[in-house]
Design a protein around this motif. Sequence first.
Motif, PDB file in Angstrom:
ATOM      1  N   THR A   1       0.840  -1.204   0.000  1.00  0.00           N
ATOM      2  CA  THR A   1       0.000   0.000   0.000  1.00  0.00           C
ATOM      3  C   THR A   1       0.873   1.251   0.000  1.00  0.00           C
ATOM      4  N   VAL A   2       1.946   1.227   0.823  1.00  0.00           N
ATOM      5  CA  VAL A   2       2.869   2.374   0.851  1.00  0.00           C
ATOM      6  C   VAL A   2       3.550   2.523  -0.504  1.00  0.00           C
ATOM      7  N   LYS A   3       4.008   1.408  -1.076  1.00  0.00           N
ATOM      8  CA  LYS A   3       4.643   1.463  -2.393  1.00  0.00           C
ATOM      9  C   LYS A   3       3.702   2.046  -3.438  1.00  0.00           C
ATOM     10  N   ASP A   4       2.437   1.606  -3.371  1.00  0.00           N
ATOM     11  CA  ASP A   4       1.467   2.118  -4.339  1.00  0.00           C
ATOM     12  C   ASP A   4       1.302   3.629  -4.195  1.00  0.00           C
ATOM     13  N   GLN A   5       1.306   4.127  -2.969  1.00  0.00           N
ATOM     14  CA  GLN A   5       1.193   5.573  -2.763  1.00  0.00           C
ATOM     15  C   GLN A   5       2.396   6.308  -3.353  1.00  0.00           C
ATOM     16  N   THR A   6       3.601   5.756  -3.096  1.00  0.00           N
ATOM     17  CA  THR A   6       4.829   6.373  -3.616  1.00  0.00           C
ATOM     18  C   THR A   6       4.845   6.358  -5.129  1.00  0.00           C
ATOM     19  N   LEU A   7       4.493   5.193  -5.678  1.00  0.00           N
ATOM     20  CA  LEU A   7       4.484   5.091  -7.133  1.00  0.00           C
ATOM     21  C   LEU A   7       3.433   6.007  -7.746  1.00  0.00           C
ATOM     22  N   GLY A   8       2.358   6.215  -7.027  1.00  0.00           N
ATOM     23  CA  GLY A   8       1.345   7.133  -7.541  1.00  0.00           C
ATOM     24  C   GLY A   8       1.884   8.548  -7.674  1.00  0.00           C
ATOM     25  N   GLU A   9       2.633   8.953  -6.656  1.00  0.00           N
ATOM     26  CA  GLU A   9       3.232  10.286  -6.732  1.00  0.00           C
ATOM     27  C   GLU A   9       4.278  10.352  -7.834  1.00  0.00           C
ATOM     28  N   SER A  10       5.108   9.284  -7.960  1.00  0.00           N
ATOM     29  CA  SER A  10       6.138   9.260  -9.009  1.00  0.00           C
ATOM     30  C   SER A  10       5.500   9.289 -10.389  1.00  0.00           C
TER      31      SER A  10
END
Length: 431
Positions: A125-134
């Motif tokens: 979930t955290v990775k998905d949030q980071t990737l969303g911003e990227s």
Amino acid sequence: MFKPLTLLSRALAFAVPVALGALAAVNADQLKQPPAGAERAPQPTVVRVVTLAPVPVVPRVSGFGTVAAARDWRGVARIEGEVVATAPELANGALAAEGTELLRLDDTDLRLTLAQIAAQMAALTVKDQTLGESRAIAEADLELSRQELTRQEKLVAEGVATQAKLEVTRRAELTARAKLTEVDNQIALNGAERAVLAAQKDVAERALAFTVLRAPYDLRVGEVSAEVGQVVTKGQVLVTGEGVEAVEIAAQFPIGRIGPLLRATGGMVTDLKARVRLPAPGHSVVWKASVDRVAEALDARTQSTAVVVRVDDPLGQAEAGQRPPLRRNTFVEVVLMAPEQQALIAPVDAVRNGRALVVKDGVLEVRKVAVAYVIGDVAVLSDGLAAGDQLVVTDPAIAVPGMAVKPAEDKALTALLAAQALGQPAKGAKK
């Protein structure tokens, strides 16, 4: 001259009476016998009879079988593990209600697995949030690169910018597009990893549910092969049981005896009523039953067929001291019954080889008789006799066709036959 004659007359007058008296005294014994009379006719022989009249009859046939549970259950271990708890109901012969927890296996490892999966999914979930911003940044960069490329292409067309500058701009646009694709791929990989973790979670949760063994329905516990501290393996039978909502009896019936019963009623075997009987001292125990099904094949040795009857709620039908609950392997009698009908009946012994004796005008007469079917000692007649006929039930060694007889009505036998035709004890008879 007349004197001798007078003397002779007097002598004869005295002698004749004396002689007659002496003759009477000599023949006195013979005179005592009465005169012979006419020959007397022989008295007619008394024979027992029953006067035929239509009576209520319940066509039925009996078979025998053993009691079995309608549903058998085996509690099998679906996972490996140690038994950490058992219920009081986990004992041979105990009753367990539907949903009762019978035993529990150690679930520590499975819960740790679920906790680990939950942590991994949280990290995704955290990775998905980071990737969303990227991705948002990469998408904005690509948009700027495309705008610059469009401007450079216009300048080159006007002759203001060089071709080298245009190529540099194109490379920048390609780099921005590749970066956005890389972010999208990483997001897709995260989604796939999340799906894998979700599947692993489902497997672990399913296994966790298998750590508890519950009664699938109301049952009586049979053999128990698990106890606290025992490590069980997958596929091991831990406990057996049988449903208590119903029992079944596969009773054997000669096919030749069921056929006439069905012809008399015009129905199917499953249309017949059923009763289950268990002989007991002083009385018979009876349970209500229903015909469930008929076995597919005949028994090759006995030429009989198995009819399966079902007794619902055998525990509810039980009465203390009168009707015990039906238990597995109890040998019982099963009676199949058709609807009640009116018919002429006779003792089986009174009909021999299709013939019977009746009293007609004080004389014995032979009649040809057809028997529809037999119920115990009662023959149900279909032809040859009519209501009002006096059927002879005396021993045939005494009754000879053509002889003069005097009929004596056997009322006790008539009452007994009528009771047996209905499957009831005769009044005054011992059960």
